[in-house]
Motif scaffolding. Structure first.
Motif, PDB file in Angstrom:
ATOM      1  N   ALA A  24      -2.612  -5.261  -2.775  1.00 34.00           N
ATOM      2  CA  ALA A  24      -1.906  -5.411  -4.070  1.00 34.00           C
ATOM      3  C   ALA A  24      -2.344  -4.735  -5.024  1.00 34.00           C
ATOM      4  O   ALA A  24      -1.480  -4.257  -5.854  1.00 34.00           O
ATOM      5  N   SER A  63      -1.331  -1.231  -4.517  1.00 39.18           N
ATOM      6  CA  SER A  63       0.057  -0.982  -4.700  1.00 39.18           C
ATOM      7  C   SER A  63       0.397  -0.915  -6.261  1.00 39.18           C
ATOM      8  O   SER A  63       1.050  -0.335  -6.425  1.00 39.18           O
ATOM      9  N   GLY A  64      -0.192  -2.049  -7.025  1.00 45.90           N
ATOM     10  CA  GLY A  64      -0.098  -2.014  -8.370  1.00 45.90           C
ATOM     11  C   GLY A  64      -0.359  -0.700  -9.098  1.00 45.90           C
ATOM     12  O   GLY A  64       0.265  -0.004 -10.074  1.00 45.90           O
ATOM     13  N   ILE A  77       2.908  -6.651 -10.548  1.00 44.01           N
ATOM     14  CA  ILE A  77       1.759  -6.934  -9.616  1.00 44.01           C
ATOM     15  C   ILE A  77       0.619  -7.158  -9.971  1.00 44.01           C
ATOM     16  O   ILE A  77      -0.053  -8.211  -9.660  1.00 44.01           O
ATOM     17  N   LEU A 117      -1.587 -10.947 -10.095  1.00 44.27           N
ATOM     18  CA  LEU A 117      -2.950 -10.971  -9.486  1.00 44.27           C
ATOM     19  C   LEU A 117      -3.929 -11.440 -10.418  1.00 44.27           C
ATOM     20  O   LEU A 117      -4.854 -12.261 -10.237  1.00 44.27           O
ATOM     21  N   LEU A 149       2.921 -13.782  -6.682  1.00 46.46           N
ATOM     22  CA  LEU A 149       2.889 -12.483  -6.560  1.00 46.46           C
ATOM     23  C   LEU A 149       3.514 -12.028  -4.958  1.00 46.46           C
ATOM     24  O   LEU A 149       4.215 -11.165  -4.870  1.00 46.46           O
ATOM     25  N   THR A 164       6.420  -9.718  -4.605  1.00 54.06           N
ATOM     26  CA  THR A 164       6.317  -8.478  -3.694  1.00 54.06           C
ATOM     27  C   THR A 164       7.533  -8.542  -2.629  1.00 54.06           C
ATOM     28  O   THR A 164       7.903  -7.327  -2.158  1.00 54.06           O
ATOM     29  N   VAL A 190       4.483  -3.105   1.647  1.00 54.94           N
ATOM     30  CA  VAL A 190       4.871  -3.822   0.643  1.00 54.94           C
ATOM     31  C   VAL A 190       5.205  -5.459   1.424  1.00 54.94           C
ATOM     32  O   VAL A 190       4.934  -6.405   1.162  1.00 54.94           O
ATOM     33  N   THR A 194       1.919  -6.733   2.654  1.00 56.43           N
ATOM     34  CA  THR A 194       1.125  -7.341   1.661  1.00 56.43           C
ATOM     35  C   THR A 194       1.858  -8.845   1.114  1.00 56.43           C
ATOM     36  O   THR A 194       1.164  -9.756   1.001  1.00 56.43           O
ATOM     37  N   ALA A 195       3.237  -8.714   1.233  1.00 50.65           N
ATOM     38  CA  ALA A 195       3.856 -10.007   0.761  1.00 50.65           C
ATOM     39  C   ALA A 195       3.893 -10.848   1.700  1.00 50.65           C
ATOM     40  O   ALA A 195       3.476 -12.371   1.458  1.00 50.65           O
TER      41      ALA A 195
END
Length: 130
Positions: free
Chosen positions: A11, A14-15, A64, A68, A76, A80, A115, A118-119
Motif C-alpha cells: 500500500a 502504491s501510494g 491510499i 493507511l 483502504l 484499493t 493493486v 493488495t486489496a
C-alpha cells in the motif's frame, strides 16, 4: 514477513508510486506519457489531458496514504479494490489503441494485479484483538 506487513508495504509503495507518477505527468508530461504506452500528442497539444491524468494519480496516491495513516485498513482495502479498475482500463486502452503489448501487460497489467493483491490482503485482515 507477515501478510499484514506485506499489505502495508504494498500500500505504501502504491501510494508513493502514484504520487510520483502524478508529479511526473505535471512536471514533464510528454516524456512521462511516452512510458504510458500510447502515442503522445505533438508538443504543446493535449498537455492539459496529461495534467489531468497526473492529478488523478496524485489523488489516488493520497487516498491510499491517508487511509493507511488513519488506520482505516478495511476502507483502504475496499478503496484499493475499486481503484483496480483504473490500471485494467489503462491496459485495455493501450491494447485497443495499438500500443505496445509489453507496456500494456508489463506496466498496466502488473499494476492491476498488484493493486488487486493488495486489496485482497487488506480486506482479508482480521481486526486486532483488544
Amino acid at each position: 514477513m507477515t501478510m499484514k506487513r506485506l499489505a502495508t508495504v504494498l500500500a505504501v509503495l502504491s501510494g508513493l508510486f502514484l504520487v510520483y507518477t502524478g508529479i511526473s505527468f505535471l512536471v514533464a508530461p510528454q516524456p512521462t506519457a511516452d512510458g504510458f504506452g500510447l502515442p503522445t500528442w505533438p508538443q504543446d497539444q493535449g498537455e492539459g489531458f496529461l495534467a489531468v491524468k497526473g492529478m488523478r494519480d496524485i489523488g489516488f496516491g493520497l487516498v491510499i496514504l491517508t487511509l493507511l495513516l488513519a488506520g482505516q485498513r478495511k476502507a483502504l482495502g475496499l478503496a484499493t479494490a475499486a481503484m483496480a479498475v483504473v490500471p485494467v482500463g489503462d491496459m485495455l486502452i493501450v491494447l485497443s489503441e495499438g500500443g505496445p503489448a509489453a507496456t500494456a501487460y508489463g506496466v498496466h497489467g502488473l499494476a492491476a494485479a498488484t493493486v488487486a493483491v493488495t486489496a485482497g490482503l487488506l480486506v482479508r485482515e482480521r481486526p486486532a484483538a483488544t
